[in-house]
Scaffold this motif. Sequence first.
Motif, PDB file in Angstrom:
ATOM      1  N   ASP A 318     102.230   8.673 -69.337  1.00 16.36           N
ATOM      2  CA  ASP A 318     100.785   8.720 -69.527  1.00 16.36           C
ATOM      3  C   ASP A 318     100.138   7.397 -69.120  1.00 16.36           C
ATOM      4  OD1 ASP A 318      98.281   9.718 -70.313  1.00 16.36           O
ATOM      5  OD2 ASP A 318      98.496   8.878 -72.311  1.00 16.36           O
ATOM      6  N   ALA A 321     100.433   6.834 -65.216  1.00 16.61           N
ATOM      7  CA  ALA A 321      99.488   7.618 -64.410  1.00 16.61           C
ATOM      8  C   ALA A 321      98.092   7.008 -64.461  1.00 16.61           C
ATOM      9  CB  ALA A 321      99.459   9.059 -64.890  1.00 16.61           C
ATOM     10  N   SER A 362      97.830  12.703 -62.788  1.00 13.94           N
ATOM     11  CA  SER A 362      97.737  13.039 -64.209  1.00 13.94           C
ATOM     12  C   SER A 362      98.094  14.495 -64.461  1.00 13.94           C
ATOM     13  CB  SER A 362      96.336  12.747 -64.745  1.00 13.94           C
ATOM     14  OG  SER A 362      95.349  13.389 -63.963  1.00 13.94           O
ATOM     15  N   ARG A 368      97.995  15.170 -68.632  1.00  9.09           N
ATOM     16  CA  ARG A 368      97.654  14.140 -69.618  1.00  9.09           C
ATOM     17  C   ARG A 368      97.436  14.750 -71.007  1.00  9.09           C
ATOM     18  NH1 ARG A 368      93.800  10.707 -66.807  1.00  9.09           N
ATOM     19  NH2 ARG A 368      95.735   9.715 -66.118  1.00  9.09           N
TER      20      ARG A 368
END
Length: 382
Positions: A318, A321, A362, A368
């Motif tokens: 996370d 990205a 993402s 995400r």
Amino acid sequence: MIDLSFPTPPESQQAESFREQVRDFLATELAGRTPLQRVESWMGFDAGFSRRLGEQGWIGLTWPKQYGGSERSALERYVLLEELLAAGAPVAAHWIADRQSGPLLLRYGTEAQKQAILPRITRGECFFCIGMSEPDSGSDLAAARTYAEPVDDGFIVNGTKLWTTYGHKAHYMVLFCRTSRDHEDRHGGTSQLLIDLTLPGITIRPIHDLSGAHHFNEVVFENVQVPRDALIGEMGDGWNQVLSELAFERSGPDRFLSTLWVLIELIRTLQGRDDDQSRIAVGRIAAHLMSLRRLSRSVAGMLQRGENPTLQAAIVKDLGALLEQEIPDIARQLVDTGRADAAHRDFFQVLHYAVQQVPAFSLRGGTREILRGIIARGLGLR
């Protein structure tokens, strides 16, 4: 108590010595490769390069020698990946097999599967794709609907997989599917199958990205007969198996170095400029890269010890990205993109390519929203 620690990875002089060996190899192999080619990095497909890497013994680096591996440490493998990505090497052909499909077979595969597949992967002759995402489910793997109906001699598979990277060039897919429809638990009744992509009934259709490139595919299964010995691990244990696979997929340096060549060309373009804005921006990116590298190396150490750092891997992915997507935006703020000139052609070409690719960063490896749900659940917040 929730363990969210990122233990300090051990220092390894052997790994650092290996780094110099890798750099010497890449300096020769990648001579003449342009920045635009290098920014493709782990999306750059070159079967010849993968075979030459296999000749060095650098695919399946940590695997047992009986399966073609070199039995080196996870930190040495981390050094190899880091140098390949930093140099912009075209590693896509073998990347998925080396990163996750091979380790999955090592852990859950039958001896026959290991003997038949793993040596070919280490030679750079056998490529894999991932059969996880589906239409209308995306990163919610528990919503998978592809069904492998158990029959006397194996399975009959029907369903569709989506966003299958290089499925049109892969030899095999690790298919995550349902093998039972009787479970109320969304995670139950799932299994993984080793799919030969030449089987009748499989149709692979191209999906072109924003730049027009063909990396992704839709893979459709229509009454595909799969032999029983294609089952990986235990029937019905697919969910636990795929979670262990995702720790390999989400934690490596490929999750924060995809736009490194934008940063490299940005620094070259900024040479001669003496302003605080540029220094602060580049320094901030460098600090974030060093922090992510520390976290990612920690996960490599945990994997080497046989741990399952699913939560830590999701955090690395996370945060990585976010940084990968932020670098091109920062570059556009620092350089007037409306005044492209020949002197900085490489920078503008690399930036143009990256801007078209970053929206997917993402999404790939888990959206995400899904990742943050995993993190929240791991922290006991939901």
